[in-house]
Design a protein around this motif. Structure first.
Motif, PDB file in Angstrom:
ATOM      1  N   CYS A 277       9.231  16.858  -2.684  1.00 40.26           N
ATOM      2  CA  CYS A 277       8.326  15.718  -2.567  1.00 40.26           C
ATOM      3  C   CYS A 277       9.025  14.357  -2.575  1.00 40.26           C
ATOM      4  CB  CYS A 277       7.254  15.783  -3.655  1.00 40.26           C
ATOM      5  SG  CYS A 277       5.931  16.951  -3.226  1.00 40.26           S
ATOM      6  N   GLU A 278      10.148  14.235  -3.261  1.00 43.40           N
ATOM      7  CA  GLU A 278      10.858  12.951  -3.236  1.00 43.40           C
ATOM      8  C   GLU A 278      11.329  12.634  -1.823  1.00 43.40           C
ATOM      9  OE1 GLU A 278      13.913  12.278  -6.073  1.00 43.40           O
ATOM     10  OE2 GLU A 278      12.711  12.929  -7.783  1.00 43.40           O
ATOM     11  N   LYS A 281       8.247  11.846   0.303  1.00 48.24           N
ATOM     12  CA  LYS A 281       7.739  10.492   0.042  1.00 48.24           C
ATOM     13  C   LYS A 281       8.577   9.443   0.760  1.00 48.24           C
ATOM     14  CE  LYS A 281       6.624   7.165  -3.587  1.00 48.24           C
ATOM     15  NZ  LYS A 281       6.755   6.782  -5.000  1.00 48.24           N
ATOM     16  N   THR A 293       1.576   9.295  -5.608  1.00 42.81           N
ATOM     17  CA  THR A 293       1.887  10.676  -5.988  1.00 42.81           C
ATOM     18  C   THR A 293       1.029  11.101  -7.169  1.00 42.81           C
ATOM     19  OG1 THR A 293       3.685  10.023  -7.474  1.00 42.81           O
ATOM     20  CG2 THR A 293       4.262  10.456  -5.181  1.00 42.81           C
ATOM     21  N   LEU A 308       0.053  12.137  -2.139  1.00 39.57           N
ATOM     22  CA  LEU A 308       1.042  13.207  -2.041  1.00 39.57           C
ATOM     23  C   LEU A 308       0.868  14.173  -3.203  1.00 39.57           C
ATOM     24  CD1 LEU A 308       3.495  14.315  -0.511  1.00 39.57           C
ATOM     25  CD2 LEU A 308       4.956  12.866  -1.942  1.00 39.57           C
ATOM     26  N   ASP A 310       2.190  16.514  -5.369  1.00 41.68           N
ATOM     27  CA  ASP A 310       3.504  16.996  -5.808  1.00 41.68           C
ATOM     28  C   ASP A 310       3.404  17.776  -7.106  1.00 41.68           C
ATOM     29  OD1 ASP A 310       2.762  14.811  -7.296  1.00 41.68           O
ATOM     30  OD2 ASP A 310       4.730  13.827  -7.256  1.00 41.68           O
TER      31      ASP A 310
END
Length: 441
Positions: A277-278, A281, A293, A308, A310
């Motif tokens: 996810c990082e 993003k 997030t 997002l 995550d």
């Protein structure tokens, strides 16, 4: 001659694994550093138990990842109702978390041992299962051979055989038969899957349908759902779930194309693997999108383009926030992801064309009017735009998907029936031993 050759290959695999065993620590360490293993419990991957074996009959249930774990929940509940002990193994950190959330301490969770002779032997020596149940497509040669050598019945449930796997096994028929003959029963998802297992030497084979249809709706924390619904208000939404590399960028580009036509549009993107996810993003922000997030509990204000997802185990939350869901690993990936969960939660299902691993489910959903396939990102944008503009068509797809899933139900009953010869003696044993222990008390 071919049979001798096949058994020679399997023997080589067995002893090569034993020889490689002392060197595997570096690989496990690498996976720990990548967040793919639980550092505190990595010894379980070597077959070293972290819990004692309980007295009485015990069934080993293996489910590789989140999808397989969710699929076997109903079957596990049936086994628990008969007083049978269960050790549940999974292969990922996320599936371990789902098992903990859904089953708690009612089962013993362990990470599955590596398919190497020392690890498998250590696992089996400790747990001494009376029956092994593997979910979907888990074919581990060493595990199958060691269970067979100990005459422990092993059953594959919700069995699935992808096009690629079938072609690979079909090129080595004697090798396939030497393995699959160890399976006591295969309960396949579809007639196509069942016929493939038969051709590879499995006997007997029955067809149950997909166990995932008979699972309970994904849970949701009601306060979190209410809070997000309040924050989103009447904004138009759509979701891209179980996405793989490249599909998040496609979803971001879809958002860019549609946000002028649909003011306030919120795109909900849920990668299949939260550890990505990082990177996801950053890629979305490079497109000029504002991202909130879930883990950071960022406010989903009117200026947020993307929520997002995550987190682990909150798919039920994300899908309840929208009426349109694109299911990933189908545009940039191969095989697709399970569309049944979105259909169960009343979303109109969209997907790319690469859905070989879930062909039967998609065929039924498309035939019933609950799902549509798209060719690329541009076509996806057009489909989302059409559904956002046409409430009647959108509601019709949602209802059709829900009805199709309802028609597909019954897999759990058929699976339990197929397993009855293996399970019934264990239930009787559990009751007899339970009564005996009660009498002693």
């Amino acid at each position: 001659m071919s049979e001798i050759w096949a058994r020679a290959i399997l023997a080589t695999y067995r002893w090569a694994g034993a020889a490689a065993y002392p060197l595997i620590g570096g690989y496990i360490g690498w996976r720990v550093n990548k967040g793919k293993e639980d550092r505190a419990r990595r010894h379980e991957r070597y077959g070293r138990p972290s819990r004692p074996r309980p007295a009485g009959p015990l069934v080993w249930v293996h489910a590789a990842s989140v999808g397989e774990t969710v699929a076997v929940l109903g079957l596990i509940e049936h086994l628990l109702s008969g007083g049978i002990n269960i050790v549940l193994t999974t292969g990922t950190v996320t599936s371990a978390s789902v098992a903990s959330e859904r089953l708690g301490e009612r089962v013993i969770h362990q990470y599955v041992p590596l398919d190497l002779k020392p690890a498998v032997n250590r696992f089996l020596n400790h747990w001494r299962p009376d029956l092994a149940i593997m979910a979907e497509s888990e074919i581990w040669p060493m595990t199958i051979l060691e269970l067979g050598a100990r005459r422990i019945p092993q059953v594959l449930v919700n069995g699935r055989m992808s096009d690629r796997s079938f072609e690979n096994w079909r090129k080595r028929p004697y090798l396939a038969e030497a393995l699959f003959e160890n399976l006591s029963h295969v309960v396949a998802q579809s007639e196509v899957d069942g016929e493939r297992f038969r051709k590879l030497g499995s006997r007997p084979v029955t067809v149950s349908g997909n166990l995932k249809v008979d699972t309970a709706l994904p849970p949701v924390e009601e306060d979190a759902l209410a809070s997000l619904r309040e924050a989103i208000g009447d904004r138009p939404t759509w979701a891209a779930v179980s996405t793989h590399e490249g599909e998040e960028t496609i979803a971001g580009e879809v958002h860019q194309k549609l946000k002028r036509r649909h003011p306030g549009l919120l795109s909900i993107i849920v990668p299949r693997h939260p550890e990505r996810c990082e990177v996801v993003k950053a890629a979305l922000e490079e497109l000029g999108l504002k991202v909130a997030t879930r883990t950071s509990k960022d406010p989903v204000g009117a200026d947020v383009d993307v929520l997002l997802g995550d987190t682990i185990g909150e798919m039920g939350l994300y899908l309840r926030l929208t009426e349109i869901a694109f299911v990933g690993r189908s545009l940039t990936g191969e095989g697709g992801q399970n569309p049944l969960e979105p259909a169960m939660l009343d979303t109109a299902v969209l997907s790319g064309a690469n859905v070989q691993n879930f062909r039967d489910s998609y065929r039924k959903l498309i035939s019933g009017g609950g799902a549509r396939l798209v060719r690329d990102g541009q076509m996806l944008a057009g489909a989302v735009n059409f559904l956002l503009n046409n409430e009647e068509k959108r509601k019709g797809m949602m209802a059709a998907g829900h009805a199709t899933v309802a028609e597909m139900s019954g897999a759990l009953t058929r699976t339990v029936s197929a397993l009855e010869p293996f399970i019934h003696p264990l239930i009787l044993q559990s009751r007899l031993e339970g009564n005996h222990r009660d009498g002693e008390l």
